[in-house]
Write a protein that holds these residues in place. Structure first.
Motif, PDB file in Angstrom:
ATOM      1  N   THR A  16       0.846  -1.194   0.000  1.00 20.07           N
ATOM      2  CA  THR A  16       0.000   0.000   0.000  1.00 20.07           C
ATOM      3  C   THR A  16       0.886   1.250   0.000  1.00 20.07           C
ATOM      4  OG1 THR A  16      -0.143  -0.105   2.417  1.00 20.07           O
ATOM      5  CG2 THR A  16      -1.912  -1.154   1.156  1.00 20.07           C
ATOM      6  N   LEU A  24      -1.488   3.482  -4.856  1.00 22.74           N
ATOM      7  CA  LEU A  24      -2.111   2.160  -4.746  1.00 22.74           C
ATOM      8  C   LEU A  24      -2.455   1.690  -6.153  1.00 22.74           C
ATOM      9  CD1 LEU A  24      -3.109   0.024  -2.690  1.00 22.74           C
ATOM     10  CD2 LEU A  24      -5.384   1.013  -2.955  1.00 22.74           C
ATOM     11  N   GLN A  29      -6.031  -2.383  -5.770  1.00 24.96           N
ATOM     12  CA  GLN A  29      -7.401  -1.958  -5.492  1.00 24.96           C
ATOM     13  C   GLN A  29      -8.387  -3.089  -5.761  1.00 24.96           C
ATOM     14  OE1 GLN A  29      -8.405   1.887  -7.350  1.00 24.96           O
ATOM     15  NE2 GLN A  29      -6.206   2.282  -7.532  1.00 24.96           N
ATOM     16  N   SER A  46      -5.622   1.909   7.963  1.00 30.97           N
ATOM     17  CA  SER A  46      -5.971   1.325   6.666  1.00 30.97           C
ATOM     18  C   SER A  46      -7.393   1.680   6.259  1.00 30.97           C
ATOM     19  CB  SER A  46      -5.818  -0.195   6.721  1.00 30.97           C
ATOM     20  OG  SER A  46      -4.464  -0.547   6.953  1.00 30.97           O
ATOM     21  N   LEU A  49      -7.454   4.652   3.999  1.00 36.21           N
ATOM     22  CA  LEU A  49      -7.042   4.330   2.632  1.00 36.21           C
ATOM     23  C   LEU A  49      -8.165   3.642   1.874  1.00 36.21           C
ATOM     24  CD1 LEU A  49      -4.835   3.937   0.412  1.00 36.21           C
ATOM     25  CD2 LEU A  49      -4.297   1.761   1.535  1.00 36.21           C
ATOM     26  N   ILE A  87      -2.167  -6.426   4.639  1.00 30.21           N
ATOM     27  CA  ILE A  87      -1.592  -5.105   4.373  1.00 30.21           C
ATOM     28  C   ILE A  87      -1.003  -4.559   5.670  1.00 30.21           C
ATOM     29  CG2 ILE A  87      -3.173  -4.592   2.479  1.00 30.21           C
ATOM     30  CD1 ILE A  87      -4.770  -2.816   4.349  1.00 30.21           C
TER      31      ILE A  87
END
Length: 290
Positions: A16, A24, A29, A46, A49, A87
């Motif tokens: 990420t 990204l 995605q 996160s 994001l 992630i």
């Protein structure tokens, strides 16, 4: 729930952004939007994001304090057919971030592990440092305690490859002082806030780095990558090499011929080689060979 871009029963290790949200990748995605669950170092970080990209998936916090207790359940879910994504707060998971225990357990269980590559602060900084990139070593964070940090730096001082370190704003000045004390004039690239609004990088001798940081208090803020030029190769012992060549040649050649050829091969001075050859040649052969 899985879609065509992910495979059931697979763990996806997804990189990420380290700062700029635009970093990204489209594939990342798509994977994050398709997996059954996302394992994140900090779900709040996160979450911002994911919200930016309109991704809404169930999340599990997976960090250094709970990873050991959650791994078995996550691997069981994978073996039951769930597709999971791993992630971290920023960058590539496992690089000074949690996730190793999960990846290792998944591998041990025969679960497929797929990389979805992307940003990594260490590699991003290396690419702009101007230091050698053909061989490098990632050390991560140095010890927090001063004595242990200096001992580690002294051990690393002889490393010939470019060295990559991470450091926090709380310790950057202390670490810079230690670099100056241990490495002297060795070149150091300091890169901070990579891909962010106040991104900055500079290459200085280690001895100049503390003063540069003190010139502006803003320079001590943010997240840091330090890249250190590898230790210079030790100077070759030309004398030892010249003598080795000379000894070989003296087995077959007169002193004068051996000296001439050894000088051509090694670049050593003929006078010094001749004096050494007279010492090496058997007593009965010195006059005959000369």
């Amino acid at each position: 729930m899985t879609t065509a871009c992910v495979t059931p029963g697979t763990l996806y290790v997804v990189a990420t952004p380290i700062g700029h949200l635009g970093d990204l990748s489209p594939r990342a995605q798509a994977v994050l939007a398709a997996v059954d669950r996302i394992c994140a170092e900090d779900t709040r970080t996160s979450g911002h994001l994911l919200a930016h990209y309109g991704i809404r998936r169930p999340m599990t916090a997976l960090h250094e304090h709970n990873e050991a207790t959650l791994v078995d359940g996550l691997v069981a879910a994978l073996r039951d057919g769930a597709a999971l994504a791993l992630i971290s707060d920023a960058g590539t998971p496992l690089i000074s971030d949690p996730g190793f225990a999960l990846v290792r357990a998944a591998r041990t269980a025969g679960v497929p592990v797929i990389a979805v590559p992307g940003p990594c602060a260490a590699i991003a900084a290396l690419s702009i440092s101007g230091l050698p990139t053909d061989r490098f070593v990632f050390e991560g964070f140095l010890p927090a305690k001063p004595a242990a940090r200096r001992r580690r730096l002294q051990t690393l001082a002889t490393e010939p490859r470019t060295l990559i370190l991470y450091e926090s704003s709380h310790r950057i000045l202390d670490t810079a002082e230690d670099l100056a004390a241990v490495l002297g004039s060795r070149s150091v690239c300091l890169a901070r806030e990579l891909t962010k609004l106040h991104e900055q990088s500079v290459v200085l001798p280690a001895t100049a780095l503390p003063a540069w940081l003190r010139e502006d208090t803003h320079r001590c803020r943010g997240e840091f990558v330090l890249l250190i030029a590898g230790a210079p190769a030790p100077e070759a012992d030309h004398g030892a090499e010249a003598e080795r060549v000379l000894r070989i040649l003296l087995r077959e050649l007169p002193v004068s011929s051996a000296v001439r050829i050894a000088a051509d091969i090694t670049g050593a001075r003929k006078k010094e080689l001749y004096e050494r050859a007279l010492q090496l040649a058997p007593p009965g052969e010195r006059d005959a060979h000369a």
